[in-house]
Design a protein around this motif. Structure first.
Motif, PDB file in Angstrom:
ATOM      1  N   SER A  43       6.239  13.281  -5.605  1.00  0.00           N
ATOM      2  CA  SER A  43       5.481  12.269  -5.218  1.00  0.00           C
ATOM      3  C   SER A  43       4.177  12.895  -4.846  1.00  0.00           C
ATOM      4  CB  SER A  43       5.931  11.434  -4.323  1.00  0.00           C
ATOM      5  OG  SER A  43       5.957  12.584  -2.942  1.00  0.00           O
ATOM      6  N   ILE A  44       3.122  12.059  -4.449  1.00  0.00           N
ATOM      7  CA  ILE A  44       1.715  12.646  -4.304  1.00  0.00           C
ATOM      8  C   ILE A  44       1.891  13.326  -3.072  1.00  0.00           C
ATOM      9  CG2 ILE A  44      -0.837  11.823  -3.439  1.00  0.00           C
ATOM     10  CD1 ILE A  44      -0.108  11.543  -6.680  1.00  0.00           C
ATOM     11  N   ASP A  45       2.643  12.846  -1.801  1.00  0.00           N
ATOM     12  CA  ASP A  45       2.738  13.506  -0.716  1.00  0.00           C
ATOM     13  C   ASP A  45       3.405  14.854  -0.895  1.00  0.00           C
ATOM     14  OD1 ASP A  45       1.593  11.539   0.771  1.00  0.00           O
ATOM     15  OD2 ASP A  45       3.551  10.263   1.088  1.00  0.00           O
ATOM     16  N   SER A  46       4.528  14.940  -1.731  1.00  0.00           N
ATOM     17  CA  SER A  46       5.233  16.161  -2.115  1.00  0.00           C
ATOM     18  C   SER A  46       4.264  17.088  -2.897  1.00  0.00           C
ATOM     19  CB  SER A  46       6.533  15.999  -2.758  1.00  0.00           C
ATOM     20  OG  SER A  46       7.370  15.358  -2.049  1.00  0.00           O
ATOM     21  N   LEU A  47       3.397  16.725  -3.618  1.00  0.00           N
ATOM     22  CA  LEU A  47       2.471  17.544  -4.155  1.00  0.00           C
ATOM     23  C   LEU A  47       1.661  18.094  -3.236  1.00  0.00           C
ATOM     24  CD1 LEU A  47       1.659  15.708  -7.413  1.00  0.00           C
ATOM     25  CD2 LEU A  47       2.308  17.958  -7.303  1.00  0.00           C
ATOM     26  N   LYS A  48       0.962  17.197  -2.129  1.00  0.00           N
ATOM     27  CA  LYS A  48      -0.018  17.888  -1.224  1.00  0.00           C
ATOM     28  C   LYS A  48       0.818  18.806  -0.389  1.00  0.00           C
ATOM     29  CE  LYS A  48      -2.332  13.532  -0.553  1.00  0.00           C
ATOM     30  NZ  LYS A  48      -2.523  12.417   0.186  1.00  0.00           N
ATOM     31  N   GLU A  49       2.040  18.781   0.016  1.00  0.00           N
ATOM     32  CA  GLU A  49       2.845  19.713   0.465  1.00  0.00           C
ATOM     33  C   GLU A  49       3.043  21.072  -0.204  1.00  0.00           C
ATOM     34  OE1 GLU A  49       4.262  19.773   3.798  1.00  0.00           O
ATOM     35  OE2 GLU A  49       3.555  17.765   4.150  1.00  0.00           O
ATOM     36  N   ILE A  50       3.284  20.933  -1.436  1.00  0.00           N
ATOM     37  CA  ILE A  50       3.365  22.057  -2.176  1.00  0.00           C
ATOM     38  C   ILE A  50       2.009  22.957  -2.327  1.00  0.00           C
ATOM     39  CG2 ILE A  50       3.703  22.899  -4.680  1.00  0.00           C
ATOM     40  CD1 ILE A  50       5.652  20.356  -4.974  1.00  0.00           C
ATOM     41  N   SER A  51       0.976  22.127  -2.416  1.00  0.00           N
ATOM     42  CA  SER A  51      -0.425  22.669  -2.640  1.00  0.00           C
ATOM     43  C   SER A  51      -0.726  23.372  -1.440  1.00  0.00           C
ATOM     44  CB  SER A  51      -1.347  21.694  -2.884  1.00  0.00           C
ATOM     45  OG  SER A  51      -2.572  21.886  -2.717  1.00  0.00           O
ATOM     46  N   THR A  52      -0.289  22.714  -0.338  1.00  0.00           N
ATOM     47  CA  THR A  52      -0.598  23.638   0.974  1.00  0.00           C
ATOM     48  C   THR A  52       0.038  24.627   1.465  1.00  0.00           C
ATOM     49  OG1 THR A  52      -1.357  21.386   1.920  1.00  0.00           O
ATOM     50  CG2 THR A  52      -0.820  22.779   3.546  1.00  0.00           C
ATOM     51  N   PHE A  53       1.444  24.490   0.926  1.00  0.00           N
ATOM     52  CA  PHE A  53       2.572  25.554   1.290  1.00  0.00           C
ATOM     53  C   PHE A  53       1.821  26.918   0.385  1.00  0.00           C
ATOM     54  CE2 PHE A  53       6.481  27.686   0.194  1.00  0.00           C
ATOM     55  CZ  PHE A  53       6.698  28.103   1.496  1.00  0.00           C
ATOM     56  N   PHE A  54       1.549  26.586  -0.851  1.00  0.00           N
ATOM     57  CA  PHE A  54       1.236  27.850  -1.867  1.00  0.00           C
ATOM     58  C   PHE A  54      -0.103  27.976  -1.960  1.00  0.00           C
ATOM     59  CE2 PHE A  54       5.391  26.361  -3.621  1.00  0.00           C
ATOM     60  CZ  PHE A  54       6.194  27.684  -3.414  1.00  0.00           C
ATOM     61  N   SER A  55      -0.930  27.250  -1.204  1.00  0.00           N
ATOM     62  CA  SER A  55      -2.366  27.535  -1.241  1.00  0.00           C
ATOM     63  C   SER A  55      -3.126  27.308  -2.409  1.00  0.00           C
ATOM     64  CB  SER A  55      -2.755  29.141  -0.382  1.00  0.00           C
ATOM     65  OG  SER A  55      -2.230  29.120   1.010  1.00  0.00           O
ATOM     66  N   VAL A  56      -2.770  26.509  -2.988  1.00  0.00           N
ATOM     67  CA  VAL A  56      -3.298  26.173  -4.657  1.00  0.00           C
ATOM     68  C   VAL A  56      -3.676  24.702  -4.574  1.00  0.00           C
ATOM     69  CG1 VAL A  56      -1.895  27.850  -5.818  1.00  0.00           C
ATOM     70  CG2 VAL A  56      -1.008  25.495  -5.509  1.00  0.00           C
ATOM     71  N   THR A  57      -4.630  24.656  -5.404  1.00  0.00           N
ATOM     72  CA  THR A  57      -5.185  22.917  -5.459  1.00  0.00           C
ATOM     73  C   THR A  57      -4.382  22.414  -6.288  1.00  0.00           C
ATOM     74  OG1 THR A  57      -6.469  23.516  -7.383  1.00  0.00           O
ATOM     75  CG2 THR A  57      -7.609  23.813  -5.389  1.00  0.00           C
ATOM     76  N   ILE A  58      -4.229  20.965  -6.089  1.00  0.00           N
ATOM     77  CA  ILE A  58      -3.401  19.853  -6.689  1.00  0.00           C
ATOM     78  C   ILE A  58      -3.681  20.007  -8.323  1.00  0.00           C
ATOM     79  CG2 ILE A  58      -2.702  17.712  -7.275  1.00  0.00           C
ATOM     80  CD1 ILE A  58      -2.943  17.288  -4.284  1.00  0.00           C
ATOM     81  N   ASP A  59      -4.909  20.115  -8.536  1.00  0.00           N
ATOM     82  CA  ASP A  59      -5.571  20.454 -10.001  1.00  0.00           C
ATOM     83  C   ASP A  59      -4.743  21.631 -10.569  1.00  0.00           C
ATOM     84  OD1 ASP A  59      -6.991  18.217  -9.891  1.00  0.00           O
ATOM     85  OD2 ASP A  59      -8.649  19.355  -9.312  1.00  0.00           O
ATOM     86  N   GLU A  60      -4.592  22.452  -9.914  1.00  0.00           N
ATOM     87  CA  GLU A  60      -4.018  24.022 -10.495  1.00  0.00           C
ATOM     88  C   GLU A  60      -2.333  23.612 -10.821  1.00  0.00           C
ATOM     89  OE1 GLU A  60      -5.069  27.765  -8.741  1.00  0.00           O
ATOM     90  OE2 GLU A  60      -5.910  26.546  -7.271  1.00  0.00           O
ATOM     91  N   LEU A  61      -1.994  22.640 -10.303  1.00  0.00           N
ATOM     92  CA  LEU A  61      -0.455  22.245 -10.361  1.00  0.00           C
ATOM     93  C   LEU A  61      -0.403  21.278 -11.383  1.00  0.00           C
ATOM     94  CD1 LEU A  61       0.635  21.833  -6.762  1.00  0.00           C
ATOM     95  CD2 LEU A  61       1.388  23.791  -8.021  1.00  0.00           C
ATOM     96  N   LEU A  62      -1.179  20.266 -11.492  1.00  0.00           N
ATOM     97  CA  LEU A  62      -1.007  19.387 -12.297  1.00  0.00           C
ATOM     98  C   LEU A  62      -2.461  18.937 -13.174  1.00  0.00           C
ATOM     99  CD1 LEU A  62       1.370  16.635 -10.752  1.00  0.00           C
ATOM    100  CD2 LEU A  62       1.846  17.706 -12.864  1.00  0.00           C
ATOM    101  N   SER A  63      -2.342  18.300 -14.394  1.00  0.00           N
ATOM    102  CA  SER A  63      -3.258  17.995 -15.039  1.00  0.00           C
ATOM    103  C   SER A  63      -3.817  16.661 -14.529  1.00  0.00           C
ATOM    104  CB  SER A  63      -3.210  17.719 -16.695  1.00  0.00           C
ATOM    105  OG  SER A  63      -2.088  16.662 -16.849  1.00  0.00           O
ATOM    106  N   GLY A  64      -5.059  16.293 -14.584  1.00  0.00           N
ATOM    107  CA  GLY A  64      -5.634  15.002 -13.961  1.00  0.00           C
ATOM    108  C   GLY A  64      -4.666  13.687 -14.552  1.00  0.00           C
TER     109      GLY A  64
END
Length: 201
Positions: A43-64
């Motif tokens: 989910s969007i919330d989980s993506l934010k958690e992943i982004s914060t935990f690994f210190s990466v941006t959401i854009d780096e994890l997923l395409s727009g």
């Protein structure tokens, strides 16, 4: 690189097991396994958690485009849940058919309106049917809200089907017994419920 591969790589770089990552993100190990196997997206919330935990941006994890698709799916799911809860609330509103003065009572020189508690101008059988119908609809309303919160899709479909059939039965019975005001209110509740159900689907 796809999201599942990126997540697996990030987890491995930290030397974490799926269970350890799940604990850090407050999700189940099954969820991590599902994401890493490419069978689903967080989910969007989980993506934010992943982004914060690994210190990466959401854009780096997923395409727009994929991010937009997840957001749309989540919004649709939230709207369906809201409609389901509102349908349950509408069924709970059948208590109005009990407490509002919708039923006629002949006095000496005029006709008064009374609630179901004081209504004696119809047969005992009719009164029993009214009470049973209204209480069943209220119980179904509570069940719809509980099942929606627990996300039990199969049971919800059965409950909502029964709710609509019972709502139709209530309108028809009230109309056949000549309860004009009660019929109008029951019909209004049924129409609102049907509109929300169509919106939900």
């Amino acid at each position: 690189m796809e999201f599942n591969e990126k997540l697996k790589e990030l987890r491995s770089s930290r030397g974490l097991t799926q269970e350890e990552l799940a604990e850090a993100l407050f999700v189940s190990r099954t969820a991590i396994s599902k994401w890493e196997s490419g069978k689903g997206y967080p989910s969007i919330d989980s993506l934010k958690e992943i982004s914060t935990f690994f210190s990466v941006t959401i854009d780096e994890l997923l395409s727009g485009e994929k991010l937009l698709s997840i957001a749309e799916k989540e919004n649709k799911s939230n709207m369906q849940n809201l409609c389901s809860i509102l349908i349950g609330v509408i069924d709970l509103f059948h208590f109005l058919l009990i407490v509002l003065p919708l039923y006629p009572k002949s006095m000496k020189e005029y006709i008064a309106s009374v609630n179901l508690f004081g209504y004696t101008e119809t047969s005992a059988f009719n009164r029993i049917v009214y009470w049973v119908l209204f209480f069943l609809l209220m119980l179904i309303g509570a069940a719809e809200i509980i099942v929606t919160q627990l996300k039990i899709e199969k049971i919800y479909k059965m409950v909502i089907g029964f709710s609509i059939l019972l709502g139709i039965a209530a309108v028809l019975f009230l109309a056949l017994t000549g309860e004009t005001y009660a019929t109008a209110l029951a019909f209004l509740l049924l129409v609102l419920k049907a509109c929300l159900y169509m919106k939900e689907r």
